[in-house]
Design an enzyme around this catalytic site. Structure first.
Site, PDB file in Angstrom:
ATOM      1  N   SER A  27       0.838  -1.201   0.000  1.00 37.59           N
ATOM      2  CA  SER A  27       0.000   0.000   0.000  1.00 37.59           C
ATOM      3  C   SER A  27       0.880   1.260   0.000  1.00 37.59           C
ATOM      4  O   SER A  27       2.011   1.228   0.487  1.00 37.59           O
ATOM      5  CB  SER A  27      -0.851  -0.058   1.275  1.00 37.59           C
ATOM      6  OG  SER A  27      -2.005   0.714   1.164  1.00 37.59           O
ATOM      7  N   PRO A  28       0.376   2.359  -0.538  1.00 37.01           N
ATOM      8  CA  PRO A  28       1.177   3.593  -0.531  1.00 37.01           C
ATOM      9  C   PRO A  28       1.552   4.018   0.890  1.00 37.01           C
ATOM     10  O   PRO A  28       0.710   3.990   1.785  1.00 37.01           O
ATOM     11  CB  PRO A  28       0.225   4.622  -1.149  1.00 37.01           C
ATOM     12  CG  PRO A  28      -0.792   3.834  -1.898  1.00 37.01           C
ATOM     13  CD  PRO A  28      -0.940   2.543  -1.161  1.00 37.01           C
ATOM     14  N   GLN A 104       0.794   6.142  -6.764  1.00 37.81           N
ATOM     15  CA  GLN A 104      -0.407   6.802  -6.248  1.00 37.81           C
ATOM     16  C   GLN A 104      -0.236   8.304  -6.430  1.00 37.81           C
ATOM     17  O   GLN A 104       0.849   8.841  -6.153  1.00 37.81           O
ATOM     18  CB  GLN A 104      -0.620   6.504  -4.760  1.00 37.81           C
ATOM     19  CG  GLN A 104      -1.964   7.072  -4.260  1.00 37.81           C
ATOM     20  CD  GLN A 104      -2.145   6.995  -2.758  1.00 37.81           C
ATOM     21  OE1 GLN A 104      -1.326   7.489  -1.987  1.00 37.81           O
ATOM     22  NE2 GLN A 104      -3.220   6.380  -2.310  1.00 37.81           N
ATOM     23  N   TYR A 191      -8.305  14.060   2.464  1.00 38.64           N
ATOM     24  CA  TYR A 191      -7.518  14.827   1.502  1.00 38.64           C
ATOM     25  C   TYR A 191      -8.472  15.545   0.536  1.00 38.64           C
ATOM     26  O   TYR A 191      -9.686  15.432   0.645  1.00 38.64           O
ATOM     27  CB  TYR A 191      -6.544  13.897   0.761  1.00 38.64           C
ATOM     28  CG  TYR A 191      -5.320  13.517   1.578  1.00 38.64           C
ATOM     29  CD1 TYR A 191      -5.205  13.864   2.920  1.00 38.64           C
ATOM     30  CD2 TYR A 191      -4.271  12.812   1.010  1.00 38.64           C
ATOM     31  CE1 TYR A 191      -4.082  13.522   3.669  1.00 38.64           C
ATOM     32  CE2 TYR A 191      -3.140  12.461   1.749  1.00 38.64           C
ATOM     33  CZ  TYR A 191      -3.045  12.822   3.077  1.00 38.64           C
ATOM     34  OH  TYR A 191      -1.931  12.486   3.800  1.00 38.64           O
ATOM     35  N   ARG A 239      -8.763   5.204  -4.478  1.00 37.23           N
ATOM     36  CA  ARG A 239      -8.821   4.945  -3.028  1.00 37.23           C
ATOM     37  C   ARG A 239      -9.878   5.834  -2.405  1.00 37.23           C
ATOM     38  O   ARG A 239      -9.796   7.071  -2.469  1.00 37.23           O
ATOM     39  CB  ARG A 239      -7.456   5.192  -2.385  1.00 37.23           C
ATOM     40  CG  ARG A 239      -7.538   5.185  -0.862  1.00 37.23           C
ATOM     41  CD  ARG A 239      -6.210   5.032  -0.172  1.00 37.23           C
ATOM     42  NE  ARG A 239      -5.792   3.637  -0.147  1.00 37.23           N
ATOM     43  CZ  ARG A 239      -4.936   3.123   0.741  1.00 37.23           C
ATOM     44  NH1 ARG A 239      -4.385   3.873   1.649  1.00 37.23           N
ATOM     45  NH2 ARG A 239      -4.613   1.848   0.706  1.00 37.23           N
ATOM     46  N   LEU A 317      -4.880  -3.580   8.602  1.00 43.62           N
ATOM     47  CA  LEU A 317      -4.605  -4.630   9.583  1.00 43.62           C
ATOM     48  C   LEU A 317      -4.838  -6.044   9.033  1.00 43.62           C
ATOM     49  O   LEU A 317      -5.545  -6.834   9.649  1.00 43.62           O
ATOM     50  CB  LEU A 317      -5.426  -4.400  10.852  1.00 43.62           C
ATOM     51  CG  LEU A 317      -4.798  -3.437  11.857  1.00 43.62           C
ATOM     52  CD1 LEU A 317      -5.658  -3.333  13.117  1.00 43.62           C
ATOM     53  CD2 LEU A 317      -3.383  -3.867  12.261  1.00 43.62           C
ATOM     54  N   ARG A 340       1.687  -1.203   7.227  1.00 46.98           N
ATOM     55  CA  ARG A 340       2.581  -1.297   8.385  1.00 46.98           C
ATOM     56  C   ARG A 340       3.228  -2.662   8.521  1.00 46.98           C
ATOM     57  O   ARG A 340       4.381  -2.775   8.944  1.00 46.98           O
ATOM     58  CB  ARG A 340       1.814  -0.911   9.659  1.00 46.98           C
ATOM     59  CG  ARG A 340       1.503   0.574   9.703  1.00 46.98           C
ATOM     60  CD  ARG A 340       0.440   0.905  10.719  1.00 46.98           C
ATOM     61  NE  ARG A 340      -0.839   0.322  10.372  1.00 46.98           N
ATOM     62  CZ  ARG A 340      -1.943   0.439  11.105  1.00 46.98           C
ATOM     63  NH1 ARG A 340      -1.899   1.119  12.237  1.00 46.98           N
ATOM     64  NH2 ARG A 340      -3.073  -0.111  10.708  1.00 46.98           N
TER      65      ARG A 340
END
Ligand SMILES: Cc1cc2nc3c(=O)[nH]c(=O)nc-3n(C[C@H](O)[C@H](O)[C@H](O)COP(=O)(O)O)c2cc1C
Length: 392
Positions: A27-28, A104, A191, A239, A317, A340
């Site tokens: 993921s970005p 992205q 954003y 996204r 997660l 993460r």
């Protein structure tokens, strides 16, 4: 011992003319290591690690389409042609490893002009200005800050809206020139695009506000502009914050309506995130109740897939390879993105392969690894096995 080809996680996926070798996506992730928006060796090494671990698709962090769309002075950018060359080097490395290179693009809107997370994530102020990083005025759909104490953004004029839409199109053109094969549009997390979509933030009275159709207009114009500049044989993901987690906010019914309109404009898949319309980050809504559970955004990916038959990416997660496999096997998503967990274990795809194959056949457990690593590890395994046998 499971044959990897029999798993969903390690099966290929074709979107338009691009085939991903497996369903693991990195993921970005913003690194806050750029100068003037330029990617550099940090980004090459950071993203290269995941490609050497054979992730199917690796995304750059959000590349900002305008300098004022940066969350910090250290964000990566795509607002000028000079940004292309170092990004091309990254795309080439990823491809050489067999990974599909993804970019992205986005605009941080009212969350621009902030400190780095580990400096506090506060809006830039006089102390930052004294260190050479003065704040600038961010933009949004409406002149309301996205969190207490944040900068009051400037509401975009109609003329400025057209300029930003064009900046997204130009960003897509530059990503194609850099050799990326997949594009992800950041329309989530409070954003800029999200501030137009959500009724929490969009208080406009013109054609870009009001009912859902008006609030979706900016996102759809961006999708159209991008499709003009992005090659027809390459896929685009969008996204979304599928729900705001905010009273009277953007809900799943809105996401379904938007996804259908995006698909009609050549968007191939929805990258399913959530939250962020108010507060410092997309997880702020969970702060009061503790952290989110594993796979907390999977239901959004599942619902879009079930109701629209549109491809989706699940993120949030997902750390256990068997959980990832079950999400795909149950038809809840087409792609599994990790962020993460990839920082914790950059070799996650390789370890996931071992987890699915099982360790019983120690002579084949590194078969999926790049031979540059796998041959030596297999050799070490063989020697250990002989040593064990001799001891018995
Ligand atoms: C260091 C870091 C930087 C991030 N930067 C971005 C980004 O540039 N664009 C984006 O859409 N999400 C960004 N995210 C969100 C992640 O892509 C992902 O959606 C989120 O972390 C949840 O996935 P995880 O539980 O696997 O970490 C970032 C997350 C982290 C941890």
């Amino acid at each position: 011992m499971t044959d990897l080809a029999a798993t969903h996680l390690f099966s290929p996926l074709t979107l338009r003319g691009v085939t991903l070798p497996n369903r693991v996506v990195v993921s970005p992730m913003q690194m806050y290591e750029s100068e003037d928006g330029f990617a550099n060796d940090w980004h090459l090494a950071h993203l290269g690690r995941f490609a050497m671990a054979r992730a199917g698709l690796v995304f750059t962090e959000v590349l900002c389409v305008e300098p004022r769309g940066r969350s910090t002075y250290r964000d990566c950018g795509i607002w000028k042609d000079e940004h292309i060359a170092p990004l091309r080097r990254i795309a080439e490395l990823l491809r050489r490893c067999g990974t599909v290179p993804g970019a992205q693009i986005g605009h941080c809107g009212p969350k621009a002009a902030r400190q780095k997370p580990w400096d506090g994530l506060r809006p830039l102020g006089s102390e930052d200005a004294a260190k050479g990083e003065p704040p600038w005025r961010p933009i949004a759909s409406t002149d309301e800050p996205s969190a207490d104490g944040y900068h009051v953004p400037e509401a975009l004029s109609l003329q400025e809206i057209a300029r930003v839409v064009d900046a997204f199109g130009q960003g897509a053109r530059r990503c194609a020139a850099a050799g990326f094969d997949v594009l992800d549009i950041h329309a989530a997390h409070g954003y800029l695009i999200h501030t137009f979509l959500s009724p929490v933030s969009n208080k406009r009275a013109d054609a870009y506000g009001g009912d859902r159709k008006g609030r979706m207009r900016f996102a759809l114009e961006i999708a159209e502009a991008i499709r003009v500049h992005w090659p027809a044989d390459k896929p685009i993901l969008f996204r979304l914050s599928c729900i705001d987690r905010y009273e009277a906010g953007w809900e799943m019914a809105d996401t379904l309506a938007l996804a259908a309109e995006l698909r009609a404009r050549g968007i191939d898949a929805i990258d399913c995130s959530s939250g962020g319309i108010r507060g410092a980050n997309s997880l702020a809504a969970f702060d009061r109740i503790g952290g989110p559970p594993p796979g907390y955004q999977v239901p959004f990916a599942a619902e879009i897939r079930a109701k629209l038959g549109m491809a989706t990416m699940a993120v949030g997660l997902i750390t256990d390879p068997h959980h990832a496999e079950s999400i795909l096997a149950e038809g809840q998503a087409d792609l599994i993105a990790i962020a993460r967990e990839a920082l914790y274990d950059p070799n996650w795809p390789l370890h996931a392969a071992i987890a699915h194959q099982g360790k019983q056949d120690s002579q084949r457990q590194f078969a999926y690894w790049p031979p540059n690593y796998g041959w030596w590890l297999q050799y070490r395994e063989k020697q250990q096995a002989r040593r064990e046998a001799a001891r018995r």
